[in-house]
Design a protein around this motif. Structure first.
Motif, PDB file in Angstrom:
ATOM      1  N   UNK A  76       0.899  -1.218   0.071  1.00 32.94           N
ATOM      2  CA  UNK A  76      -0.061  -0.077  -0.077  1.00 32.94           C
ATOM      3  C   UNK A  76       0.847   1.271  -0.088  1.00 32.94           C
ATOM      4  N   UNK A  77       1.971   1.219   1.019  1.00 28.52           N
ATOM      5  CA  UNK A  77       2.957   2.363   0.949  1.00 28.52           C
ATOM      6  C   UNK A  77       3.434   2.874  -0.202  1.00 28.52           C
ATOM      7  N   UNK A  78       3.798   1.526  -1.246  1.00 28.93           N
ATOM      8  CA  UNK A  78       4.785   1.599  -2.514  1.00 28.93           C
ATOM      9  C   UNK A  78       3.787   2.202  -3.450  1.00 28.93           C
ATOM     10  N   UNK A  79       2.270   1.866  -3.438  1.00 28.54           N
ATOM     11  CA  UNK A  79       1.472   2.490  -4.333  1.00 28.54           C
ATOM     12  C   UNK A  79       1.650   3.875  -4.265  1.00 28.54           C
ATOM     13  N   UNK A  80       1.684   4.362  -3.166  1.00 27.24           N
ATOM     14  CA  UNK A  80       1.843   5.965  -2.911  1.00 27.24           C
ATOM     15  C   UNK A  80       3.161   6.500  -3.595  1.00 27.24           C
TER      16      UNK A  80
ATOM     17  N   UNK B 221      13.942  -0.013 -12.293  1.00 24.99           N
ATOM     18  CA  UNK B 221      12.357   0.630 -11.617  1.00 24.99           C
ATOM     19  C   UNK B 221      12.573   0.057 -10.333  1.00 24.99           C
ATOM     20  N   UNK B 222      12.517  -1.244  -9.955  1.00 20.24           N
ATOM     21  CA  UNK B 222      12.734  -2.054  -8.853  1.00 20.24           C
ATOM     22  C   UNK B 222      13.774  -1.478  -7.834  1.00 20.24           C
ATOM     23  N   UNK B 223      14.737  -1.146  -8.407  1.00 21.25           N
ATOM     24  CA  UNK B 223      16.054  -0.731  -7.266  1.00 21.25           C
ATOM     25  C   UNK B 223      15.795   0.796  -7.236  1.00 21.25           C
ATOM     26  N   UNK B 224      15.248   1.536  -7.955  1.00 19.19           N
ATOM     27  CA  UNK B 224      14.565   2.837  -7.615  1.00 19.19           C
ATOM     28  C   UNK B 224      13.553   2.812  -6.605  1.00 19.19           C
ATOM     29  N   UNK B 225      12.559   1.968  -6.810  1.00 19.96           N
ATOM     30  CA  UNK B 225      11.361   1.959  -5.818  1.00 19.96           C
ATOM     31  C   UNK B 225      12.071   1.506  -4.460  1.00 19.96           C
ATOM     32  N   UNK B 226      12.781   0.602  -4.461  1.00 21.59           N
ATOM     33  CA  UNK B 226      13.633   0.190  -3.229  1.00 21.59           C
ATOM     34  C   UNK B 226      14.072   1.323  -2.526  1.00 21.59           C
ATOM     35  N   UNK B 227      14.777   2.045  -3.064  1.00 27.11           N
ATOM     36  CA  UNK B 227      15.655   3.371  -2.556  1.00 27.11           C
ATOM     37  C   UNK B 227      14.384   4.241  -2.170  1.00 27.11           C
ATOM     38  N   UNK B 228      13.261   4.498  -2.761  1.00 24.96           N
ATOM     39  CA  UNK B 228      12.365   5.475  -2.591  1.00 24.96           C
ATOM     40  C   UNK B 228      11.410   4.969  -1.476  1.00 24.96           C
ATOM     41  N   UNK B 229      11.126   3.590  -1.346  1.00 25.16           N
ATOM     42  CA  UNK B 229      10.468   3.086  -0.258  1.00 25.16           C
ATOM     43  C   UNK B 229      11.315   3.271   0.978  1.00 25.16           C
ATOM     44  N   UNK B 230      12.498   2.961   1.043  1.00 25.04           N
ATOM     45  CA  UNK B 230      13.409   2.815   2.373  1.00 25.04           C
ATOM     46  C   UNK B 230      13.435   3.982   2.777  1.00 25.04           C
ATOM     47  N   UNK B 231      13.540   5.266   1.915  1.00 30.00           N
ATOM     48  CA  UNK B 231      13.702   6.856   2.142  1.00 30.00           C
ATOM     49  C   UNK B 231      12.331   6.861   3.025  1.00 30.00           C
TER      50      UNK B 231
END
Ligand code: PLP
Length: 287
Positions: free
Chosen positions: A213-217, A270-280
């Motif tokens: 859910x958070x990742x969707x945001x 994209x997965x790598x970027x989303x991982x970084x964005x999610x962790x941030x």
């Protein structure tokens, strides 16, 4: 300093921590759980996990064992006593202890609460993500209420073991329509050929992942397109990228499905970027 667990009001050395043999979680899987990722000693996606815990307890008609504020104190205290900065904290709430009988106990019982925590080395987790993981697929064989986060995880256990024996880190369940539902302990995603990020809708029999859910945001904020449209294993293999999400895996690239490479067979951008964005995001909002 040894590990410490919380069991029914007491902080106990982990090796000695125990529940009663007639705890209904132990005998009947009559219990729910939650897992929070921990960054810098703080709970990631705290609100989402507390909300799901309340929902799971409500579905089982188990009373809340304590207030959210009190529970937060306990979770933090277990982290503090174990000196955990980064890792995970696990909470289990069972209906309580009662003579074994399938129906609820007639005399009121107090819910039984267990909290444990474990450290995760962020560098090791990043190294794993940089390599990506393989997944296998397996027929969906779980009960019809996978939206409740119960400790009844035997199909997940067997699927995960099958994955391990085939050199994979996760197993994706595939329903009778030939579509991926979710992983044994994660939600499943692809970046399809049209550049759309896809994950199964929550009308299906899946856990409503808090990380999902958070990742969707995060995805929408990054200007990318997300669709709750299911996909088949074949579509995953033909996809540009694939990944899984969960409190344990965060956002973890998938590089192979059933031994066949996804995309280039390496973690995608994209997965790598989303991982970084999610962790941030998780670090910035952790409490
Ligand atoms: N699906 C299943 C079956 C899980 O066990 C988990 C997490 O343990 C997830 C999905 C991901 O959920 P969350 O992001 O809330 O950790």
């Amino acid at each position: 300093m040894g590990r410490i667990a919380y069991v029914n009001g007491r902080y106990t050395p982990h090796a000695e921590a125990a529940v009663h043999i007639e705890d209904r979680g132990y005998q009947l899987a009559d219990a729910v759980y939650e897992v929070w990722a921990v960054f810098d000693g703080k709970l990631a996606d705290a609100e989402g996990h507390f909300a799901r815990l309340s929902r799971s307890l409500g579905e089982l008609r188990v009373p809340e064992p304590m207030s959210r504020a009190a529970l937060t104190v306990v979770l933090r205290e277990v982290l503090r006593r174990n000196r955990i900065r980064n890792g995970m904290v696990y909470l289990q709430v069972s209906r309580g202890v009662a003579p074994r009988d399938h129906a609820f106990p007639t005399a009121p019982v107090s819910p039984a609460v267990v909290v444990t925590a474990k450290a995760v080395d962020p560098a090791a987790a990043e190294a794993k993500a940089a390599k990506g993981v393989a997944v296998i697929t397996t027929p969906e064989n779980r009960w019809g209420r996978c939206d409740i986060k119960t400790v009844g995880l035997l199909p997940n256990v067997l699927a995960k073991q099958a994955a391990k024996e085939r050199g994979a880190a996760e197993a994706w369940f595939v329903d009778e329509m030939g579509l991926v539902t979710e992983g044994a302990s994660s939600n499943a995603w692809i970046l399809d050929r049209d550049g759309v990020l896809r994950t199964r809708d929550t009308n299906a029999n899946i856990l409503r992942g808090v990380t999902r859910l958070t990742l969707m945001d995060v995805i929408r904020e990054a200007g990318l397109t997300v669709s709750e449209k299911p996909f088949s294993p074949a579509e995953a293999i033909e996809a540009k990228e694939a990944f899984i999400t969960g409190a344990g895996s965060l956002v973890l690239p998938v590089v192979a499905v059933d031994g066949k490479p996804v995309g280039e067979g390496v973690p995608g951008p994209v997965a790598k970027r989303l991982r970084a964005l999610y962790i941030e995001r998780a670090k910035n909002t952790a409490v």
